[in-house]
Design an enzyme around this catalytic site. Structure first.
Site, PDB file in Angstrom:
ATOM      1  N   ASP A   2     -22.843 -18.130  28.565  1.00  0.00           N
ATOM      2  CA  ASP A   2     -23.690 -16.937  28.555  1.00  0.00           C
ATOM      3  C   ASP A   2     -24.528 -16.987  27.281  1.00  0.00           C
ATOM      4  OD1 ASP A   2     -24.730 -14.399  28.233  1.00  0.00           O
ATOM      5  OD2 ASP A   2     -22.835 -13.352  28.617  1.00  0.00           O
ATOM      6  N   ILE A   3     -25.826 -17.065  27.431  1.00  0.00           N
ATOM      7  CA  ILE A   3     -26.704 -17.270  26.267  1.00  0.00           C
ATOM      8  C   ILE A   3     -26.657 -16.075  25.308  1.00  0.00           C
ATOM      9  CG2 ILE A   3     -28.880 -16.345  27.210  1.00  0.00           C
ATOM     10  CD1 ILE A   3     -30.208 -18.957  26.054  1.00  0.00           C
ATOM     11  N   ASN A  62     -40.320 -11.733  32.170  1.00  0.00           N
ATOM     12  CA  ASN A  62     -41.475 -11.619  33.066  1.00  0.00           C
ATOM     13  C   ASN A  62     -42.659 -11.138  32.234  1.00  0.00           C
ATOM     14  OD1 ASN A  62     -41.437  -8.670  33.035  1.00  0.00           O
ATOM     15  ND2 ASN A  62     -39.580  -8.902  34.261  1.00  0.00           N
ATOM     16  N   VAL A  76     -31.188 -13.388  33.284  1.00  0.00           N
ATOM     17  CA  VAL A  76     -30.934 -13.594  31.859  1.00  0.00           C
ATOM     18  C   VAL A  76     -31.672 -12.550  31.012  1.00  0.00           C
ATOM     19  CG1 VAL A  76     -32.748 -15.339  31.455  1.00  0.00           C
ATOM     20  CG2 VAL A  76     -30.642 -15.402  30.120  1.00  0.00           C
ATOM     21  N   ASP A  77     -32.821 -12.129  31.476  1.00  0.00           N
ATOM     22  CA  ASP A  77     -33.631 -11.109  30.789  1.00  0.00           C
ATOM     23  C   ASP A  77     -32.835  -9.802  30.654  1.00  0.00           C
ATOM     24  OD1 ASP A  77     -35.836  -9.867  29.667  1.00  0.00           O
ATOM     25  OD2 ASP A  77     -36.998  -9.762  31.527  1.00  0.00           O
ATOM     26  N   SER A 132     -37.109 -20.252  34.774  1.00  0.00           N
ATOM     27  CA  SER A 132     -37.740 -20.238  36.116  1.00  0.00           C
ATOM     28  C   SER A 132     -36.838 -20.622  37.282  1.00  0.00           C
ATOM     29  CB  SER A 132     -38.998 -21.121  36.176  1.00  0.00           C
ATOM     30  OG  SER A 132     -40.117 -20.443  35.636  1.00  0.00           O
ATOM     31  N   THR A 133     -35.591 -21.037  37.017  1.00  0.00           N
ATOM     32  CA  THR A 133     -34.779 -21.543  38.136  1.00  0.00           C
ATOM     33  C   THR A 133     -33.906 -20.479  38.794  1.00  0.00           C
ATOM     34  OG1 THR A 133     -32.959 -22.273  36.711  1.00  0.00           O
ATOM     35  CG2 THR A 133     -34.737 -23.852  37.128  1.00  0.00           C
ATOM     36  N   GLY A 134     -34.065 -19.222  38.388  1.00  0.00           N
ATOM     37  CA  GLY A 134     -33.330 -18.135  39.025  1.00  0.00           C
ATOM     38  C   GLY A 134     -34.209 -17.468  40.066  1.00  0.00           C
ATOM     39  N   TYR A 187     -37.232 -16.899  39.975  1.00  0.00           N
ATOM     40  CA  TYR A 187     -38.536 -17.557  40.137  1.00  0.00           C
ATOM     41  C   TYR A 187     -38.480 -18.849  40.960  1.00  0.00           C
ATOM     42  CZ  TYR A 187     -40.870 -14.255  36.945  1.00  0.00           C
ATOM     43  OH  TYR A 187     -41.418 -13.137  36.359  1.00  0.00           O
TER      44      TYR A 187
HETATM   45  P1  ADP Z   1     -36.411 -16.672  36.122  1.00  0.00           P
HETATM   46  O1  ADP Z   1     -37.023 -15.371  36.563  1.00  0.00           O
HETATM   47  O2  ADP Z   1     -37.204 -17.360  35.029  1.00  0.00           O
HETATM   48  O3  ADP Z   1     -36.072 -17.556  37.264  1.00  0.00           O
HETATM   49  P2  ADP Z   1     -33.610 -15.807  35.894  1.00  0.00           P
HETATM   50  O4  ADP Z   1     -33.005 -14.967  34.816  1.00  0.00           O
HETATM   51  O5  ADP Z   1     -33.642 -15.264  37.256  1.00  0.00           O
HETATM   52  O6  ADP Z   1     -35.060 -16.217  35.351  1.00  0.00           O
HETATM   53  O7  ADP Z   1     -32.861 -17.187  35.946  1.00  0.00           O
HETATM   54  C1  ADP Z   1     -32.978 -18.204  34.982  1.00  0.00           C
HETATM   55  C2  ADP Z   1     -31.637 -18.893  34.809  1.00  0.00           C
HETATM   56  O8  ADP Z   1     -30.835 -18.127  33.904  1.00  0.00           O
HETATM   57  C3  ADP Z   1     -30.827 -19.015  36.096  1.00  0.00           C
HETATM   58  O9  ADP Z   1     -30.282 -20.311  36.157  1.00  0.00           O
HETATM   59  C4  ADP Z   1     -29.722 -17.969  35.908  1.00  0.00           C
HETATM   60  O10 ADP Z   1     -28.539 -18.341  36.579  1.00  0.00           O
HETATM   61  C5  ADP Z   1     -29.524 -18.045  34.415  1.00  0.00           C
HETATM   62  N1  ADP Z   1     -28.836 -16.925  33.754  1.00  0.00           N
HETATM   63  C6  ADP Z   1     -28.641 -15.656  34.173  1.00  0.00           C
HETATM   64  N2  ADP Z   1     -27.952 -14.955  33.248  1.00  0.00           N
HETATM   65  C7  ADP Z   1     -27.704 -15.805  32.212  1.00  0.00           C
HETATM   66  C8  ADP Z   1     -27.026 -15.691  30.963  1.00  0.00           C
HETATM   67  N3  ADP Z   1     -26.442 -14.555  30.555  1.00  0.00           N
HETATM   68  N4  ADP Z   1     -26.972 -16.800  30.145  1.00  0.00           N
HETATM   69  C9  ADP Z   1     -27.551 -17.952  30.526  1.00  0.00           C
HETATM   70  N5  ADP Z   1     -28.202 -18.115  31.686  1.00  0.00           N
HETATM   71  C10 ADP Z   1     -28.278 -17.062  32.519  1.00  0.00           C
END
Ligand code: ADP
Length: 172
Positions: free
Chosen positions: A9-10, A23, A32-33, A116-118, A120
């Site tokens: 978890d970042i 975004n 993640v945002d 971008s891999t979530g 997006y």
């Molecule tokens: P985007 O809109 O750029 O695709 P997302 O947040 O939907 O962004 O996804 C980007 C990546 O971050 C995905 O692989 C998602 O699983 C991952 N992610 C979501 N929450 C966390 C977190 N707390 N720490 C690290 N990575 C995360």
């Protein structure tokens, strides 16, 4: 090793900066945002409001507030629309823009999510090739950079990044 791939978890990562896959409004969102805003606290949103958004491929800097990381670099990845709409170039630009801030600020440690891999929907293997290519290039030209961590949220994502990094067949 100055490049590290971990599953986690970042929002728990201690670094000079963590990167947020934001975004273009920079007002928080899902994925993640949302996690970064929840962990940093409402002061982060207040500072983001002052920035008045960010175009795709660019990056903006804020403080980290309640996060263990000192700063957040907000970058806006491209939405995947099939790949012929400049998505790969824009994704590379996200990493370049984030590293430009790292260099400007003299940061020594930075952590990235898989931009971008979530939501997006950028295909993860192609995204991994772009991310790791930009990171390697930057590590070569920026000796002051001590550590770049890519934080993957699932075992499958971590395995994809590891496979691309090791250059195994099926990764190109
Ligand atoms: P985007 O809109 O750029 O695709 P997302 O947040 O939907 O962004 O996804 C980007 C990546 O971050 C995905 O692989 C998602 O699983 C991952 N992610 C979501 N929450 C966390 C977190 N707390 N720490 C690290 N990575 C995360």
């Amino acid at each position: 090793m100055r490049l590290e791939l971990i599953r986690g978890d970042i929002t728990r990562v201690d670094a000079d900066a963590i990167v947020n896959a934001a975004n273009s409004a920079l007002l928080g969102g899902g994925g993640v945002d949302g996690a970064i805003h929840r962990a940093a606290g409402p002061e982060l949103l207040a500072e983001c409001r002052l920035l008045r958004g960010c175009p795709t491929g660019q990056a903006r800097l804020t403080r980290g507030y309640r996060l263990p990381a000192r700063h957040v670099i907000h970058t806006v990845g491209p939405v995947w629309r099939g790949g012929s709409d400049g998505e790969p170039t824009l994704l590379a630009r996200c990493y370049q823009s984030a590293f430009a801030l790292v260099e400007q600020q003299g940061f020594r440690t930075v952590a990235f999510p898989s931009i971008s891999t979530g939501v997006y929907r950028f295909p993860i293997e192609r995204a991994a090739r772009i991310a790791l290519g930009e990171i390697r290039k930057t590590l070569e030209r920026m000796p002051s950079l001590e550590k770049v961590t890519v934080v993957l949220f699932s075992d499958a994502d971590l395995e994809t990044y590891q496979r691309v990094l090791s250059g195994e067949p099926g990764s190109s």
